[in-house]
Design a protein around this motif. Structure first.
Motif, PDB file in Angstrom:
ATOM      1  N   GLU A 113     -14.185  18.527 -20.019  1.00  0.00           N
ATOM      2  CA  GLU A 113     -15.052  17.784 -20.924  1.00  0.00           C
ATOM      3  C   GLU A 113     -15.022  16.276 -20.750  1.00  0.00           C
ATOM      4  OE1 GLU A 113     -11.298  18.587 -23.513  1.00  0.00           O
ATOM      5  OE2 GLU A 113     -12.339  19.429 -21.777  1.00  0.00           O
TER       6      GLU A 113
ATOM      7  N   TRP B 235     -17.096  27.294 -18.530  1.00  0.00           N
ATOM      8  CA  TRP B 235     -17.036  27.556 -19.966  1.00  0.00           C
ATOM      9  C   TRP B 235     -18.428  27.690 -20.568  1.00  0.00           C
ATOM     10  CZ3 TRP B 235     -12.782  29.545 -21.336  1.00  0.00           C
ATOM     11  CH2 TRP B 235     -11.588  29.151 -20.737  1.00  0.00           C
TER      12      TRP B 235
ATOM     13  N   HIS C 226      -9.865  33.020 -24.639  1.00  0.00           N
ATOM     14  CA  HIS C 226      -9.535  31.601 -24.420  1.00  0.00           C
ATOM     15  C   HIS C 226     -10.689  30.715 -24.891  1.00  0.00           C
ATOM     16  CE1 HIS C 226      -5.878  32.686 -22.562  1.00  0.00           C
ATOM     17  NE2 HIS C 226      -6.330  32.928 -21.350  1.00  0.00           N
TER      18      HIS C 226
ATOM     19  N   ASN D  91     -10.617  30.489 -28.609  1.00  0.00           N
ATOM     20  CA  ASN D  91      -9.490  29.706 -29.120  1.00  0.00           C
ATOM     21  C   ASN D  91      -9.682  28.202 -28.964  1.00  0.00           C
ATOM     22  OD1 ASN D  91      -8.056  31.957 -29.961  1.00  0.00           O
ATOM     23  ND2 ASN D  91      -6.995  32.193 -28.009  1.00  0.00           N
ATOM     24  N   GLN D  92     -10.736  27.798 -28.255  1.00  0.00           N
ATOM     25  CA  GLN D  92     -10.999  26.364 -28.137  1.00  0.00           C
ATOM     26  C   GLN D  92     -11.434  25.804 -29.497  1.00  0.00           C
ATOM     27  OE1 GLN D  92     -13.993  26.120 -25.104  1.00  0.00           O
ATOM     28  NE2 GLN D  92     -12.532  26.323 -23.409  1.00  0.00           N
ATOM     29  N   SER D  93     -11.059  24.577 -29.727  1.00  0.00           N
ATOM     30  CA  SER D  93     -11.461  23.932 -30.979  1.00  0.00           C
ATOM     31  C   SER D  93     -12.961  23.646 -30.967  1.00  0.00           C
ATOM     32  CB  SER D  93     -10.703  22.620 -31.157  1.00  0.00           C
ATOM     33  OG  SER D  93     -11.112  21.675 -30.177  1.00  0.00           O
TER      34      SER D  93
ATOM     35  N   LYS E 106     -13.623  20.600 -28.886  1.00  0.00           N
ATOM     36  CA  LYS E 106     -13.606  20.798 -27.441  1.00  0.00           C
ATOM     37  C   LYS E 106     -14.871  21.498 -26.984  1.00  0.00           C
ATOM     38  CE  LYS E 106     -10.918  22.392 -23.534  1.00  0.00           C
ATOM     39  NZ  LYS E 106      -9.576  22.604 -22.986  1.00  0.00           N
ATOM     40  N   ARG E 107     -15.309  22.526 -27.708  1.00  0.00           N
ATOM     41  CA  ARG E 107     -16.525  23.230 -27.313  1.00  0.00           C
ATOM     42  C   ARG E 107     -17.722  22.290 -27.334  1.00  0.00           C
ATOM     43  NH1 ARG E 107     -14.292  27.981 -29.955  1.00  0.00           N
ATOM     44  NH2 ARG E 107     -15.345  27.489 -31.913  1.00  0.00           N
TER      45      ARG E 107
END
Length: 516
Positions: free
Chosen positions: A453, A465, A487, A490-492, A495-496
């Motif tokens: 990112e 992703w 996974h 589980n990303q915040s 972050k996404r």
């Protein structure tokens, strides 16, 4: 108008003197026929290396037929410029009264349909002969696939090994295992591959130079270049390249067949796929040469089995699938990929080191080994979510060994998962970390394979992703991708959102306007 019993077509990828087209050939009443057509280098913009190889090999083969005093009509670009096979056949039929047109099954569904339509228009009988180049018998693949829900290559490969006895000890495979792929995933250390034998290349003779001149004259705007050309263009050269590979490179081929390294396009690979696909070599003689190397202790089992699997297994498998699934396969788009192929695929002008190196190599040589194709150029096209027909056209255009029967399944099935899993059990997707593991490309790149990112994020990792996010519902229960979906979950949220923003930047950074 001269009467002819059989007009016997010899296509540009059928340059084997033991072809069935010659089995019943009578020089007194039959006629051989070969044609160079503009359409074969323009229906996709065939690279200069690829077009030169086909023309040079055809002209060498034709000269061999003339040396045998066999009757031959040959349409060259310079003397008899023809737009396509239909026009060339029509020109012939103006001079000869033909009872039957004969051709070995082409390697391209499109060509077969064109020939059929031409014969229908002329009310001419057509004989399509089996292709005896392959190890599988006619109809063997069709019989094998009946009743199977999944057509996995591994089981087809085992059937052929059992029937042929290749790498077999009675009813059991040598070494006890059918497949040594787990031993064929080595990567080079920081020092790289070390000193390699110079690649065997072949001098340009008068006939090959004529092909180079033809490409320059007729296809100046096609991609690639001809700063050098060293591919085998006749059977003698192809046999020499096979011998070179077996003696010099086969022993280490297995361990390092998936490795990549800057400035080393060949490494331990055989480079015989083009000669095989032009039929200058037979797959059986290639497989037997590798098997003899194992028998005499020259090469280890993992190398020999891995190499033989590519030919006896994979090559025979994709041909069976091609003729089972065409023409529907060409229209498949299981993942609804709708983006145009980035422009840099045609010129190599890209700031990702792995793609720049791999694409420029193809432009210069017409070559890339299977991991460069699957996990660099193919992987990015998959993550970019490229329209399948566009990436298919690129591979068919750019590689010297590209004939549709082998290229299309590898691209649309294996590389792009456009068939929804007929060939592969999952999409072959990965982040930039895979490329970092298997090569030194990332050492020379502005992007960081671990980042998704930031401004240094590797586009492979960012798009990985994004790809999973788009296809989350499809793969959340998949036995081999479900963990990666977890996974993703589980990303915040932050972050996404950052990855999504970076993905927008990636798509804006790489124009995608040059498509066919």
């Amino acid at each position: 108008m001269k009467k002819i019993r059989h007009l016997c077509l010899v296509l540009g990828d059928q340059l084997n003197r033991d072809s069935l087209i010659f089995a019943d050939f009578d020089p007194a009443q039959d006629l051989l026929w070969m044609a160079e057509t503009l359409g074969e280098s323009t229906h996709v913009p065939s690279s200069k290396q690829r077009s030169t190889l086909f023309l040079a090999a055809m002209r060498h083969f034709a000269q061999g037929l003339r040396d045998e005093k066999l009757p031959l009509v040959y349409y060259s670009l310079e003397e008899h410029e023809q737009p396509n096979f239909t026009a060339a056949i029509n020109a012939t039929l103006r001079h000869y009264a033909v009872t039957q047109l004969s051709v070995v099954l082409p390697g391209d569904y499109r060509v077969l349909q064109e020939i059929k339509h031409c014969c229908t228009d002329h009310q001419l009988s057509l004989e399509v002969l089996a292709d005896n180049h392959f190890i599988a018998k006619p109809g063997e693949f069709s019989a094998w696939k009946k009743g199977k829900k999944q057509l996995r290559m591994e089981y087809w490969y085992r059937q052929l090994r059992k029937r042929t006895g290749i790498l077999m000890n009675g009813d059991a495979p040598f070494g006890g295992d059918w497949n040594y792929d787990k031993d064929n995933r080595g990567a080079f250390g920081k020092a790289g591959p070390g000193l390699l034998d110079s690649a065997l290349v072949f001098p340009v003779d008068k006939i090959t130079q004529s092909a180079i001149d033809s490409v320059a004259a007729f296809f100046p705007d096609n991609p690639g270049n001809l700063l050098s050309f060293g591919w085998p263009v006749n059977r003698q050269q192809a046999l020499a390249l096979l011998d070179f590979f077996v003696e010099k490179n086969l022993p280490l081929f297995g361990e390092y067949q998936d490795a990549m390294w800057t400035g080393e396009p060949w490494l331990y690979h055989s480079r015989i796929s083009a000669a095989l696909n032009l039929k200058l070599l037979s797959p059986l003689e290639v497989v037997q040469a590798a098997e003899r190397a194992f028998t005499r202790g020259h090469a280890p089992l993992n190398a020999v089995e891995g190499f033989i699997r590519q030919i006896l297994g994979w090559r025979e498998y994709v041909r069976g699938l091609y003729w089972s699934l065409m023409p529907e396969w060409k229209e498949m788009n299981a993942l609804d990929a709708q983006h145009n192929l980035p422009d840099f695929y045609w010129n190599g002008e890209v700031d990702m080191a792995c793609l720049s190196h791999s694409i420029r190599q193809v432009l210069d040589t017409g070559y890339g080994h299977h991991i460069q194709r699957l996990m660099v150029t193919g992987l990015f096209a998959q993550l970019w979510q490229t329209r399948p027909e566009q990436i298919h056209a690129w591979y068919l255009a750019m590689y010297v060994d590209a004939v549709e029967w082998v290229e299309l399944p590898n691209v649309l099935g294996m590389s792009q998962y456009a068939d929804g899993g007929i060939m592969a059990s999952k999409p072959y997707i990965a982040t930039g970390r895979y490329i970092a593991k298997m090569s030194n490309y990332c050492d020379h790149c502005r992007y960081k394979p671990d980042d998704a990112e930031t401004e240094n994020a590797c586009p492979f990792t960012t798009l990985y992703w994004e790809f999973l996010r788009k296809h989350r519902a499809r793969f959340q229960q998949h036995p081999r991708l479900a963990l990666q979906v977890k996974h993703l979950d589980n990303q915040s949220e932050g972050k996404r959102a950052a990855i999504a923003k970076r993905a927008q930047w990636v798509r804006a950074h790489y124009p995608a306007n040059h498509y066919i």
